[in-house]
Scaffold this active site. Sequence first.
Site, PDB file in Angstrom:
ATOM      1  N   PHE A  88       0.848  -1.184   0.000  1.00  0.00           N
ATOM      2  CA  PHE A  88       0.000   0.000   0.000  1.00  0.00           C
ATOM      3  C   PHE A  88       0.887   1.238   0.000  1.00  0.00           C
ATOM      4  O   PHE A  88       1.843   1.318   0.778  1.00  0.00           O
ATOM      5  CB  PHE A  88      -0.896   0.039   1.239  1.00  0.00           C
ATOM      6  CG  PHE A  88      -1.893  -1.071   1.270  1.00  0.00           C
ATOM      7  CD1 PHE A  88      -3.118  -0.952   0.639  1.00  0.00           C
ATOM      8  CD2 PHE A  88      -1.603  -2.258   1.932  1.00  0.00           C
ATOM      9  CE1 PHE A  88      -4.045  -1.987   0.658  1.00  0.00           C
ATOM     10  CE2 PHE A  88      -2.519  -3.302   1.961  1.00  0.00           C
ATOM     11  CZ  PHE A  88      -3.746  -3.156   1.324  1.00  0.00           C
ATOM     12  N   GLN A 123       9.956   1.600   3.431  1.00  0.00           N
ATOM     13  CA  GLN A 123       9.039   0.460   3.416  1.00  0.00           C
ATOM     14  C   GLN A 123       8.886  -0.062   4.836  1.00  0.00           C
ATOM     15  O   GLN A 123       9.861  -0.163   5.572  1.00  0.00           O
ATOM     16  CB  GLN A 123       9.586  -0.668   2.538  1.00  0.00           C
ATOM     17  CG  GLN A 123       9.885  -0.267   1.106  1.00  0.00           C
ATOM     18  CD  GLN A 123      10.721  -1.329   0.418  1.00  0.00           C
ATOM     19  OE1 GLN A 123      11.903  -1.467   0.703  1.00  0.00           O
ATOM     20  NE2 GLN A 123      10.106  -2.062  -0.481  1.00  0.00           N
ATOM     21  N   ILE A 134       2.277  -7.725   4.524  1.00  0.00           N
ATOM     22  CA  ILE A 134       1.754  -6.468   4.012  1.00  0.00           C
ATOM     23  C   ILE A 134       2.872  -5.441   4.089  1.00  0.00           C
ATOM     24  O   ILE A 134       3.663  -5.432   5.040  1.00  0.00           O
ATOM     25  CB  ILE A 134       0.547  -6.012   4.861  1.00  0.00           C
ATOM     26  CG1 ILE A 134      -0.565  -7.057   4.758  1.00  0.00           C
ATOM     27  CG2 ILE A 134       0.071  -4.630   4.438  1.00  0.00           C
ATOM     28  CD1 ILE A 134      -1.601  -6.963   5.838  1.00  0.00           C
ATOM     29  N   GLU A 135       2.927  -4.586   3.087  1.00  0.00           N
ATOM     30  CA  GLU A 135       3.911  -3.497   3.050  1.00  0.00           C
ATOM     31  C   GLU A 135       3.162  -2.174   2.959  1.00  0.00           C
ATOM     32  O   GLU A 135       2.160  -2.064   2.264  1.00  0.00           O
ATOM     33  CB  GLU A 135       4.807  -3.643   1.821  1.00  0.00           C
ATOM     34  CG  GLU A 135       5.732  -2.468   1.580  1.00  0.00           C
ATOM     35  CD  GLU A 135       6.453  -2.540   0.237  1.00  0.00           C
ATOM     36  OE1 GLU A 135       7.378  -1.735   0.034  1.00  0.00           O
ATOM     37  OE2 GLU A 135       6.086  -3.364  -0.622  1.00  0.00           O
ATOM     38  N   VAL A 136       3.666  -1.169   3.667  1.00  0.00           N
ATOM     39  CA  VAL A 136       3.235   0.210   3.478  1.00  0.00           C
ATOM     40  C   VAL A 136       4.504   0.970   3.100  1.00  0.00           C
ATOM     41  O   VAL A 136       5.534   0.841   3.765  1.00  0.00           O
ATOM     42  CB  VAL A 136       2.601   0.802   4.756  1.00  0.00           C
ATOM     43  CG1 VAL A 136       2.254   2.272   4.554  1.00  0.00           C
ATOM     44  CG2 VAL A 136       1.350   0.016   5.148  1.00  0.00           C
TER      45      VAL A 136
END
Length: 192
Positions: A88, A123, A134-136
């Site tokens: 995201f 990241q 999940i990555e932001v």
Amino acid sequence: MDSKETPPPLPISSVNHISLLCASAEKSVEFYERVLGFVPIKRPGSFNFDGAWLFNYGFGIHLIESPQAAAQLPKKDDIDPQDYHMSFQTACQDVDDIEECLEKLGVRHKRVQVEESGILVDQIFFHDPDGFMIEVCTCDNLPVVPLKSAPSTLMCHHSQSTFVCSQQYARCPGSSAAICSNAMTDLHETSL
């Protein structure tokens, strides 16, 4: 059409949803609502299996509850940025707020920074209840540079300067509103 001619790619317009197996739809819904701001939506009543649909950011997550999921899904303890994941884009350039929110929510995470030609990308990686990563990130910092001729739809890449910093987000429990540190926009009060 010549039999050797390559047909054009499929006429698709966007990502609709991703599907994830989960051991408990209830636990996964709570996680995706609380941590990522997804909203549960109605799913077809004709389904003969348990699950849940969630939606936000222009796409859906379809959770498929499987009694065997706990045994089928490998338990992930290490956070490995090279593992399967969905990513995201953060609404603002400062991921310190994301990291602080994850800490307050008790979500283990790993922060990584990569550099390409002087451009920095932050990241943050973490797992959902079933170990899916999940990555932001601030990946929008990197320009989209096609390696060969590309369709015009590829170039509809949104720059951070026109992204969603002016939108309000659900606040992280116990966190005050943060100021967007994106220097390319006016300062907007946002909250994570």
